[in-house]
Every structure is written in structure tokens, then in C-alpha cells.
Motif scaffolding. Structure first.
Motif, short mmCIF file in Angstrom:
data_model
loop_
_atom_site.label_atom_id
_atom_site.label_comp_id
_atom_site.label_asym_id
_atom_site.label_seq_id
_atom_site.Cartn_x
_atom_site.Cartn_y
_atom_site.Cartn_z
N THR A 105 0.84 -1.19 0.00
CA THR A 105 0.00 0.00 0.00
C THR A 105 0.87 1.24 0.00
N ARG B 66 1.58 4.44 1.22
CA ARG B 66 1.23 5.36 2.30
C ARG B 66 1.86 6.73 2.11
N GLY C 253 -11.38 -7.67 -0.06
CA GLY C 253 -10.91 -7.67 1.32
C GLY C 253 -10.69 -9.06 1.87
N GLU D 136 -7.71 -8.11 -3.26
CA GLU D 136 -7.50 -6.71 -2.90
C GLU D 136 -7.10 -5.96 -4.15
N GLU E 257 -1.53 -2.97 10.20
CA GLU E 257 -2.58 -3.99 10.16
C GLU E 257 -3.42 -3.90 8.90
N ASP E 258 -3.64 -2.69 8.38
CA ASP E 258 -4.53 -2.51 7.23
C ASP E 258 -3.77 -2.40 5.91
N GLU E 259 -2.47 -2.65 5.89
CA GLU E 259 -1.71 -2.55 4.66
C GLU E 259 -1.75 -3.87 3.89
N VAL E 260 -1.63 -3.75 2.59
CA VAL E 260 -1.70 -4.89 1.68
C VAL E 260 -0.29 -5.24 1.21
N THR F 123 -6.05 -6.49 3.79
CA THR F 123 -6.48 -5.57 4.85
C THR F 123 -7.11 -6.32 6.00
#
Length: 747
Positions: A323, A325, A405, A409, A439-442, A481
């Protein structure tokens, strides 16, 4: 709670400040020199950019650290060009703003400066002056957009197939400095998107007169330095501190919460010695991943003949995508691409969604795009190359429990990791990231490997030319995610690697053992006194001791220091050659003995870490030992911590306290000390470093109370005393061994 309290205090002082301003406006007209400005003057450039022709990248150093420092930022040529353009545009707008500000005398910017005078004797007496000055600085980032989505579903009426929704996002950072009179100083730094508490600064200071009892009062982020050598103060505190003076007696009172932890590092001959203790539940989560279930299933078999690796596999190409960021934009499409990653891609047998068209291909037992029907379906029946149409294209599968999800993804402008941000074990098929994922990164990959003379492909390499430069890449999903023990991706995350927070380890100065906290004995022992493994060393039971020092296949009770298999000496990682050392592997060593239920810690691998930590009766295993690490550069010492509290580093050599800036310098951000006085390096004198690192996550509340007194008889004789009390509030009522809260007093 911490950020809410800052907001309340911040609003309170704004109300006070503008209240005084209102009184001043009623008392007198606005002065002509109160022109507001948008930004403070630009500080002088304190960074140096160096071009590295070997990597075709630009290295950013702090000024004066080009030769001895470590770059705090590295940009590719494309990223550097982009940043240069953005900086030039920003400077141009700033110049225009300054020119326009000089033409207006009544209007201010969005963040104006504030200056008023209060003609009130009581005010002047209390605050030591009549001026109120508040300077604002910061930035506001507002993004506006419109998102249009069209779903070609024949069951949906035509007017409802297209939806248009606004897309609005706003972020801001605010800095406030100022003073009320000559005695009150204000300093606020507030960012609502900050990850850690120490990134937000709040300080309000009051300075008394020369003859006042109250000499100094500070609220917010404070420090408590102590001059004596017996008790070390603290720099990372949040609370209140008061300095009093009564005649020749100076008194300092403290009431605060501690947000740091003290530690000591000893260095001798360019190497630093360190003892470590790591609990079984401290594996490196979200950092090490298998590339496929095939590599996980064959991991222990491939290491059964160590130090030889018998996998027969060699990964020749790999691309790792995560992801984005940073929201950075590169000119190269190879660094940022739209991707869609599937959990079941290239899996010959571990297929989570058993749709008939995704069934395993007969005769395929190795991971590849042809291992099942998913890749052919996604490149044939479903049009996934147009990123904006992916949701609509996969809409027919959502009714068959194939959802975003979970099964796949999609990421817009995902970032491809450079080789410096991950390492690959090409024979065992796993990657290690330089930093853990959120925690929410792919995490998604594409790779090629050879086995038995054949080449297999998983996903799509961006440079292979199989798709256009603007087309969506199809990849293998490693982490989505949603990461729960109920999904197959949970097993791709490795839970058998532990970090020592040390680097460049030497085998001749390294010791490691595994201990079990025996409740009956009341102490930690390196064995379990029950079952078939009664009194056998745990380091041998858990397969970390398989050969002796001569390489013969006989355990000798000493850790097998095998680079890349049981340890990564460069990064200080302990690697178990088994998947679940304290779980199913330990259970297999009991050979069906019912005593295994008392010791086996399956929850560590079948549950989330939060839930596993609650099983205190099983969380009794520890990795303990001693290591000696080499300096990463001449005279450079790693502190094993980042974001060290400024001013907290004290360096002594042979009992002599060194001076910062003359004998050594500190990089507080990355956590290194560089000895710049060659005399201490050449003399081989033992060096001791005391520091305080600010904690990333404040899971427990630590209350610190203290008093420091000093009575000065004359310039050459004084008597002082110090008392500190530290109390730690437990996070939960259920406390694990080794994590008991503390309540100590020292004087």
C-alpha cells in the motif's frame, strides 16, 4: 485520551489569549505594526543532498554529516525531480504571498500572527509585561474530487447503475509559539494524524522574577534532569514541574507521567555487549512472509539436513508491492502501478474459495499461474486491465461469496519496494521486510523460480511486457487488509522469527538458550521436567541445536549459529528451523504424552497476538542470552532505539564523562552515537552510554513523582538530595510473568 487532553488545554489557552486581545481592542485602536503574516521566515537550509551514481539516487544528509552520518531520506531520480518541481512551485507561491502581504496592512493570512498590548498594571505585574504575542504556523492539505461508479448489472434499473459521490479529504498540522508578557511562554505542536504520543508537543512555561519563590513552572512535555551521578533523571515526561528558591535552598518538584525507558549500553574495542531476553509471544508480526503455501509446507523438510538446504528451488525474480502510504508520485510506471491481488492465485491445493472455475489443474503440484483456473479466468472472462472497472467486472462473483478484502484486494498506485527495503531467501521462498506492515496494509508479490530445470511464474512482473504500462497488474496476495486466523493468508505470515535489536553479530561472542518459567520451582530453567523430554535442553528439543562445533550431527547444548538458517547475523534475527516451535512442534516432541497440554502454546499460532498474550499460563518460554555487536561504521554505535529523547544521552569513557559535540555526536532520530574524538577510539577504553528512548506504544501508565533539593553554602560547597517515585499501573488484571507492574522509590 492523551490527544483529547491536548485539544482541551489548547482550546483553553486560545480562549485566554483572545480574551486578553478583546480587552485590548476595547481599550485602544489597532496599532499600525500589527500586520499579520501567513508563514514564519523560512529557516536556513540544514540538509545536504548528495547524488549516488552507483544507485542513481539522491541521498539526504543533515548538514555536516555527509561523511559520517546515515541519510535520513533516499529518493530515486524520478522522485527527486518531482520534489524539486514541487519545492520550486512552493517557493514561488511563498514569494508571491510575501509580496502581496507587504501591500496590505489590514488583512492577514489563514494563520495570522497575533500581537496586542494590555494597558493594565495588574496584568503587567503578574505576567511581567503588557504584550501578548502569538505566532501561528502550519499547513492545511485539502483534496477535493468526484468519484463516479457504474455497475452494468441487468438486474439494476438503468437510473441506478451510475452513482456519483464527492471525495473530500483534509489534513492539517498546527504550530503555535508565543508569550504573554515576559514570563509565560507557549509552544504547541499538534498533528491529529500523528501515530505516536511523542510526536505531539505541548509546553507552557512560567518564569518568575529574580526574588520570587517560584522561579520556574512548566506544564506539558517536560524533563527532569538531575545533576548528581547516582540517580539519572528523565527527559520524556508529561505533567508539571516547579522550581522553587528559598534563600540558598533550591527545590524542584515533579508530578508527571513517564513516556520513556532508560537503558545502558557498554562498548569496548568497537563492539558493544548486550544481554537480551525475548518472550515467546514477541515474534516479528507482519514482517516475514512465505511466498506461497507450498514453501510453508516444505519449510521444515528443506531444513532437515541443515546446514544444507534441500528445497531444489531458486527464486530468480521477484517484485514486492505494498500500500502506498507516502502518496508519492513517480514518473516511472514500474515503481507505482494499479494492482489487483488474489489470495488463491497460483495455489495448487490450498484454495480457499472452491468455485468450480477456480479448481486445481490436474498434474500441477507447484505454485504457478497455471496451478488452478483463477489466473485464466481473470485474464480471459473478466476484464481487469481497466482499474476503474474491476469492481463492476467482479460483481457477478460477489453473490458467490467472492468478495473484496477477503478473496482479493485492489490498490490504486501501489508502491513497489526497492531491494533495500526487503530481503529474499531464494531457496526457502520467504521475504523479510525492513519494517513491519500496518494492520490494514496490503502485501502482494509476483515472482519467478526454477525447479528441476523448469521455470514457473506467479503473478505478473511489471517489466515482463505481458501487459501495457497503464494496465492493472495481477499479483499473488500475501497479506490483505483483513488478516485473521480464519483465512489462509494467516499461515503465510511467519511466526518463528525473533529480533534481538542488534546488528552485525559475531558467532564467537554469542550465546542463546531457551528457558521455561517453572511455577513449581519458582524460577526459570532451560528444560521441562516431564514427559519424554524430561530434563532435555529446550534448545535441542526445539531444533536449534542439531550439530556440534565440528559440524557432526550430535547436539552439544550450544546454539547452532548457521547464517541464513537459524540466524541472520547482519540484522540480528533468530530463525527457528520449525514453523511453530512452541506449538505443534513442541507437541510432537511429547509423542502423545498427555503432559503436553500443560506446556504446548498453540494459541500463539492459531490466535491473534492480543488473544495469545491473555493465556498467561502458557506464555512462559523465553529466549535469553548474550551478544556482542560490531559498530556499523568507525566510531558509530547503534543504540538499539529510535526517537531517543534529546539531551538524555550521557557517554562516559573509563569513568570520564564526555562532552556532546566535542567528543561525540548523537543522531536522536535513528538512534546512533558517533565517537568523534579519536583518542577514545584508539585507547580501547570501555565506553558506557546511558539513554532514554521514547516508547512507541504506551500500553501502561507510569506515574513519576519526585523532589530534588540543593543547598548552596558557597561557590565551592553545596549539599543536595533527590527522591524519585515511579508507579506503573497494570494494563489488565491478568498479569503475565516477567511483565509485572513496578512501584519503586529511590533516594
Amino acid at each position: 485520551m492523551f490527544k483529547q487532553s491536548i485539544r482541551q488545554i489548547f482550546r483553553f489557552f486560545l480562549i485566554i489569549t483572545f480574551a486578553f486581545a478583546g480587552n485590548a481592542v476595547l481599550a485602544q485602536s489597532r496599532s499600525a505594526d500589527s500586520t499579520a503574516t501567513l508563514l514564519l521566515p523560512k529557516p536556513e537550509d540544514e540538509e545536504t543532498v548528495v547524488y549516488d551514481p552507483d544507485t542513481n539516487s539522491y541521498l539526504y544528509y543533515k548538514k555536516g554529516e555527509e561523511k559520517t552520518g546515515i541519510p535520513f531520506k533516499i529518493l530515486s531520480k524520478e522522485e527527486y525531480d518531482k520534489e524539486t518541481i514541487v519545492k520550486a512551485m512552493s517557493d514561488s507561491w511563498l514569494k508571491r504571498r510575501e509580496e502581496s502581504a507587504g501591500k496590505t496592512d489590514s488583512r492577514g493570512g489563514l494563520l495570522p500572527s497575533f500581537r496586542r498590548s494590555v494597558n493594565n498594571r495588574t496584568f503587567e505585574k503578574v505576567f511581567g509585561g503588557s504584550d501578548i504575542v502569538v505566532n501561528f504556523n502550519g499547513k492545511v492539505d485539502v483534496r477535493l474530487g468526484v468519484r463516479s461508479t457504474r455497475i452494468n448489472n441487468p438486474l439494476t434499473p438503468p437510473p441506478y447503475r451510475t452513482t456519483i459521490s464527492p471525495n473530500f479529504e483534509a489534513t492539517y498540522q498546527l504550530n503555535l509559539t508565543g508569550n504573554i508578557g515576559e514570563r509565560i511562554k507557549l509552544n504547541f505542536t499538534f498533528d491529529p494524524n500523528s501515530t505516536f504520543d511523542f510526536e505531539t508537543n505541548l509546553n507552557i512555561g512560567y518564569k518568575g522574577g529574580e526574588d520570587d519563590i517560584l522561579q520556574n513552572l512548566e506544564l506539558g512535555n517536560i524533563s527532569m534532569p538531575i545533576s548528581n551521578s547516582l540517580i539519572m533523571g528523565s527527559r520524556s515526561l508529561f505533567g508539571g514541574r516547579a522550581d522553587l528558591r528559598i534563600g540558598k535552598l533550591d527545590i524542584t518538584l515533579l508530578a508527571s507521567q513517564q513516556r520513556g525507558q532508560s537503558k545502558t549500553i557498554d562498548v569496548k574495542g568497537g563492539a558493544q555487549s548486550r544481554e537480551f531476553e525475548i518472550a515467546a509471544d514477541e515474534y516479528r508480526a507482519n514482517q516475514h512472509f512465505f511466498l506461497s503455501h507450498y514453501f510453508r509446507d516444505n519449510y521444515e523438510r528443506a531444513l532437515s539436513q541443515r546446514p544444507l538446504i534441500t528445497s531444489g528451488i531458486n527464486v530468480t525474480k521477484i517484485e514486492v508491492w505494498v500500500t502506498n502510504r507516502t502518496n508519492s508520485i513517480s514518473e516511472s510506471n514500474n515503481n507505482h502501478r494499479n494492482i489487483v491481488a488474489f489470495m488463491d492465485l497460483a495455489e495448487p491445493s490450498k484454495i480457499f474459495n472452491n468455485l468450480p472455475e477456480f479448481a486445481s489443474t490436474p498434474g500441477q503440484s507447484y505454485p504457478s499461474n497455471n496451478a488452478n483456473g483463477l489466473y485464466q479466468e481473470m485474464t480471459g472472462r473478466y476484464n481487469l486491465r481497466n482499474f476503474s472497472q474491476i469492481a463492476a467486472a467482479l460483481q457477478p462473483l460477489s453473490g458467490r461469496n467472492f468478495t473484496s478484502g477477503k478473496d482479493y484486494e485492489k490498490l490504486e498506485r501501489a508502491r513497489r519496494l526497492p531491494p533495500s527495503e526487503f530481503t529474499l531467501n531464494s531457496q526457502l521462498g520467504f521475504i523479510s521486510l525492513s519494517m513491519p506492515l500496518r494492520e490494514d496494509e496490503v502485501l502482494a508479490v509476483a515472482y519467478e523460480y526454477t525447479l528441476n530445470g523448469r521455470t514457473f511464474k506467479v503473478g505478473e512482473i511489471s517489466t515482463s511486457g505481458t501487459t501495457g504500462s497503464d494496465s492493472t497488474l495481477i499479483l499473488k496476495l500475501i497479506k490483505g487488509t483483513i488478516l485473521t486466523p480464519h483465512l489462509p493468508t494467516w499461515k503465510l505470515m511467519m511466526k518463528n522469527i525473533y529480533s534481538l535489536n542488534a546488528y552485525l553479530l559475531k558467532p564467537e561472542n554469542f550465546e542463546l538458550n531457551i528457558f521455561y518459567e517453572d511455577s513449581e520451582l519458582g524460577t526459570a530453567v532451560p528444560y521441562i521436567s516431564e514427559g519424554p523430554i524430561d530434563k532435555q535442553p529446550l534448545i535441542s528439543v526445539l531444533n536449534l541445536d542439531k550439530v556440534n562445533l565440528n559440524g557432526d550431527a550430535y547436539p552439544d547444548g550450544v546454539f547452532d549459529f548457521v547464517q541464513g538458517i537459524t540466524i541472520d547475523s547482519d540484522k540480528g534475527m533468530i530463525i527457528f528451523p520449525v514453523l511453530e516451535p512452541f506449538g505443534r512442534f513442541l507437541e510432537s516432541q511429547f509423542k502423545g504424552n498427555p503432559a503436553s497440554s500443560k506446556y504446548v502454546y498453540k494459541e500463539l499460532y492459531d490466535s491473534t497476538l492480543i488473544k495469545a498474550k491473555e493465556i498467561a499460563e502458557k506464555n512462559k518460554f523465553y529466549l535469553r542470552g548474550f551478544c556482542e555487536t560490531s559498530s556499523q561504521g568507525q566510531g558509530e554505535i547503534d543504540l538499539g532505539a529510535t526517537n531517543v529523547a534529546e539531551g538524555s544521552v550521557v557517554v562516559t569513557a573509563g569513568g570520564t564523562t564526555l562532552m556532546e559535540g566535542i567528543d561525540y555526536k548523537v543522531n536522536y532520530m535513528i538512534g546512533t552515537v558517533t565517537i568523534i574524538n579519536p583518542g577514545y577510539l584508539n585507547s580501547n577504553v570501555p565506553i558506557s552510554i546511558k539513554l532514554e528512548n521514547r516508547e512507541m506504544y504506551n500500553m501502561q501508565t507510569k506515574t513519576m513523582l519526585g523532589v530534588d533539593t540543593e543547598y548552596k553554602f558557597n561557590e565551592k560547597f553545596l549539599i543536595g538530595g533527590t527522591m524519585l517515585y515511579l508507579n506503573e499501573k497494570p494494563m489488565t488484571q491478568k498479569i503475565a510473568y516477567g511483565e509485572e507492574p513496578i512501584s519503586n522509590a529511590i533516594w
